[in-house]
Design a protein around this motif. Sequence first.
Motif, PDB file in Angstrom:
ATOM      1  N   GLU A  36      -3.056  19.729 -84.772  1.00 14.66           N
ATOM      2  CA  GLU A  36      -3.859  18.530 -84.547  1.00 14.66           C
ATOM      3  C   GLU A  36      -4.007  18.198 -83.057  1.00 14.66           C
ATOM      4  O   GLU A  36      -4.543  17.152 -82.695  1.00 14.66           O
ATOM      5  CB  GLU A  36      -3.241  17.349 -85.294  1.00 14.66           C
ATOM      6  CG  GLU A  36      -3.226  17.549 -86.812  1.00 14.66           C
ATOM      7  CD  GLU A  36      -2.489  16.439 -87.542  1.00 14.66           C
ATOM      8  OE1 GLU A  36      -2.021  15.496 -86.867  1.00 14.66           O
ATOM      9  OE2 GLU A  36      -2.373  16.521 -88.783  1.00 14.66           O
ATOM     10  N   ILE A  37      -3.526  19.106 -82.198  1.00 17.07           N
ATOM     11  CA  ILE A  37      -3.629  18.915 -80.750  1.00 17.07           C
ATOM     12  C   ILE A  37      -4.698  19.874 -80.244  1.00 17.07           C
ATOM     13  O   ILE A  37      -4.484  21.093 -80.217  1.00 17.07           O
ATOM     14  CB  ILE A  37      -2.283  19.183 -80.052  1.00 17.07           C
ATOM     15  CG1 ILE A  37      -1.209  18.238 -80.602  1.00 17.07           C
ATOM     16  CG2 ILE A  37      -2.422  19.004 -78.539  1.00 17.07           C
ATOM     17  CD1 ILE A  37       0.200  18.544 -80.116  1.00 17.07           C
ATOM     18  N   PRO A  38      -5.878  19.375 -79.870  1.00 26.14           N
ATOM     19  CA  PRO A  38      -7.002  20.258 -79.523  1.00 26.14           C
ATOM     20  C   PRO A  38      -6.673  21.300 -78.461  1.00 26.14           C
ATOM     21  O   PRO A  38      -7.099  22.455 -78.571  1.00 26.14           O
ATOM     22  CB  PRO A  38      -8.078  19.281 -79.042  1.00 26.14           C
ATOM     23  CG  PRO A  38      -7.770  18.000 -79.768  1.00 26.14           C
ATOM     24  CD  PRO A  38      -6.269  17.956 -79.838  1.00 26.14           C
ATOM     25  N   SER A  39      -5.927  20.918 -77.424  1.00 26.41           N
ATOM     26  CA  SER A  39      -5.641  21.874 -76.350  1.00 26.41           C
ATOM     27  C   SER A  39      -4.825  23.050 -76.860  1.00 26.41           C
ATOM     28  O   SER A  39      -5.067  24.207 -76.468  1.00 26.41           O
ATOM     29  CB  SER A  39      -4.911  21.174 -75.204  1.00 26.41           C
ATOM     30  OG  SER A  39      -3.676  20.628 -75.644  1.00 26.41           O
ATOM     31  N   ARG A  81      -1.298  12.280 -69.402  1.00 23.48           N
ATOM     32  CA  ARG A  81      -0.352  11.916 -70.455  1.00 23.48           C
ATOM     33  C   ARG A  81      -0.181  13.018 -71.504  1.00 23.48           C
ATOM     34  O   ARG A  81       0.253  12.764 -72.614  1.00 23.48           O
ATOM     35  CB  ARG A  81      -0.799  10.609 -71.134  1.00 23.48           C
ATOM     36  CG  ARG A  81      -0.916   9.473 -70.129  1.00 23.48           C
ATOM     37  CD  ARG A  81      -1.337   8.162 -70.735  1.00 23.48           C
ATOM     38  NE  ARG A  81      -1.638   7.191 -69.685  1.00 23.48           N
ATOM     39  CZ  ARG A  81      -2.079   5.964 -69.899  1.00 23.48           C
ATOM     40  NH1 ARG A  81      -2.282   5.541 -71.144  1.00 23.48           N
ATOM     41  NH2 ARG A  81      -2.331   5.148 -68.892  1.00 23.48           N
ATOM     42  N   SER A  82      -0.510  14.257 -71.126  1.00 17.89           N
ATOM     43  CA  SER A  82      -0.407  15.342 -72.103  1.00 17.89           C
ATOM     44  C   SER A  82       1.031  15.627 -72.510  1.00 17.89           C
ATOM     45  O   SER A  82       1.267  16.212 -73.568  1.00 17.89           O
ATOM     46  CB  SER A  82      -1.076  16.620 -71.579  1.00 17.89           C
ATOM     47  OG  SER A  82      -0.583  16.977 -70.313  1.00 17.89           O
ATOM     48  N   ILE A  83       1.996  15.191 -71.700  1.00 21.13           N
ATOM     49  CA  ILE A  83       3.398  15.370 -72.094  1.00 21.13           C
ATOM     50  C   ILE A  83       3.671  14.675 -73.427  1.00 21.13           C
ATOM     51  O   ILE A  83       4.498  15.132 -74.224  1.00 21.13           O
ATOM     52  CB  ILE A  83       4.363  14.852 -70.996  1.00 21.13           C
ATOM     53  CG1 ILE A  83       5.823  15.145 -71.365  1.00 21.13           C
ATOM     54  CG2 ILE A  83       4.172  13.360 -70.749  1.00 21.13           C
ATOM     55  CD1 ILE A  83       6.154  16.596 -71.549  1.00 21.13           C
ATOM     56  N   TYR A  84       2.952  13.602 -73.728  1.00 17.93           N
ATOM     57  CA  TYR A  84       3.185  12.878 -74.983  1.00 17.93           C
ATOM     58  C   TYR A  84       2.624  13.632 -76.190  1.00 17.93           C
ATOM     59  O   TYR A  84       2.980  13.330 -77.324  1.00 17.93           O
ATOM     60  CB  TYR A  84       2.605  11.464 -74.895  1.00 17.93           C
ATOM     61  CG  TYR A  84       3.263  10.631 -73.828  1.00 17.93           C
ATOM     62  CD1 TYR A  84       4.561  10.157 -73.992  1.00 17.93           C
ATOM     63  CD2 TYR A  84       2.607  10.352 -72.633  1.00 17.93           C
ATOM     64  CE1 TYR A  84       5.184   9.415 -73.003  1.00 17.93           C
ATOM     65  CE2 TYR A  84       3.223   9.605 -71.636  1.00 17.93           C
ATOM     66  CZ  TYR A  84       4.513   9.145 -71.823  1.00 17.93           C
ATOM     67  OH  TYR A  84       5.129   8.419 -70.840  1.00 17.93           O
ATOM     68  N   ASP A  85       1.748  14.590 -75.945  1.00 16.49           N
ATOM     69  CA  ASP A  85       1.293  15.464 -77.026  1.00 16.49           C
ATOM     70  C   ASP A  85       2.348  16.517 -77.361  1.00 16.49           C
ATOM     71  O   ASP A  85       2.549  16.844 -78.528  1.00 16.49           O
ATOM     72  CB  ASP A  85      -0.009  16.181 -76.640  1.00 16.49           C
ATOM     73  CG  ASP A  85      -1.207  15.256 -76.576  1.00 16.49           C
ATOM     74  OD1 ASP A  85      -1.212  14.245 -77.312  1.00 16.49           O
ATOM     75  OD2 ASP A  85      -2.129  15.537 -75.792  1.00 16.49           O
ATOM     76  N   VAL A  86       3.000  17.060 -76.332  1.00 18.99           N
ATOM     77  CA  VAL A  86       3.800  18.278 -76.536  1.00 18.99           C
ATOM     78  C   VAL A  86       5.283  18.111 -76.245  1.00 18.99           C
ATOM     79  O   VAL A  86       6.052  19.057 -76.414  1.00 18.99           O
ATOM     80  CB  VAL A  86       3.242  19.429 -75.663  1.00 18.99           C
ATOM     81  CG1 VAL A  86       1.789  19.709 -76.003  1.00 18.99           C
ATOM     82  CG2 VAL A  86       3.387  19.123 -74.168  1.00 18.99           C
ATOM     83  N   GLY A  87       5.717  16.914 -75.829  1.00 17.16           N
ATOM     84  CA  GLY A  87       7.107  16.733 -75.425  1.00 17.16           C
ATOM     85  C   GLY A  87       8.109  17.126 -76.501  1.00 17.16           C
ATOM     86  O   GLY A  87       9.081  17.851 -76.235  1.00 17.16           O
TER      87      GLY A  87
END
Length: 208
Positions: free
Chosen positions: A124-127, A147-153
């Motif tokens: 569900e994370i496009p990148s 704020r991409s760290i909050y997607d993958v942290g």
Amino acid sequence: DTLEHNDVGHLLRALDANYQRVIDLFGVAEMPTVTVQIWADEDAYLDAMEAQSGMRFPGSRGYVTGGREMRLWYHGQLSAPKEAVHEFAHVVSLNLNPTFGNNPRWLWEAVAMYAAEEFREPREIPSLRAGAYPTLDELNTDFNSGRSIYDVGYLLSEYIVHTWDRDHLIALITSNGALEETLGVTGNDFETGWQNYIEQMYLSLKDK
């Protein structure tokens, strides 16, 4: 705006329910009394943040001032209890290593997300679906810049625990993210290994 105890009771219950689990995760034997300040008004919350740190981070929902205090903005969303646990995890990590705050930022947020169980499904994370994995340098940008760290942290911490173990995650905190010293890999090798882990664990079924 004012807050009643009943307004924030769910936050306090989340902290109580997760207290022992989080300090055990970080291997911290005992904690000082932690003060929790909560604002009902976002502007007042940001004013207090600026007075304390000299900076404003609009959109943030919590921060810590050290190993004894966490501050939250009460916004009434369903994510609030996990966000409270996230900030508590920051406090606990500072009791493990007082120099750890945003040093490095990617790991600071990754371990707090892991402790708060803030998992995001990679499909569900496009990148990630596009194969555009962020680098550690990109994840180190401050809150107002990216704020991409909050997607993958969460996924970064999960990779460390899965590939090495929890003790190595703790050691990485105490070494301020020294990958070669702690895990025996370069930054590039770590990024490649993490990408391969995500592909194999989560994305290999993306077209099925």
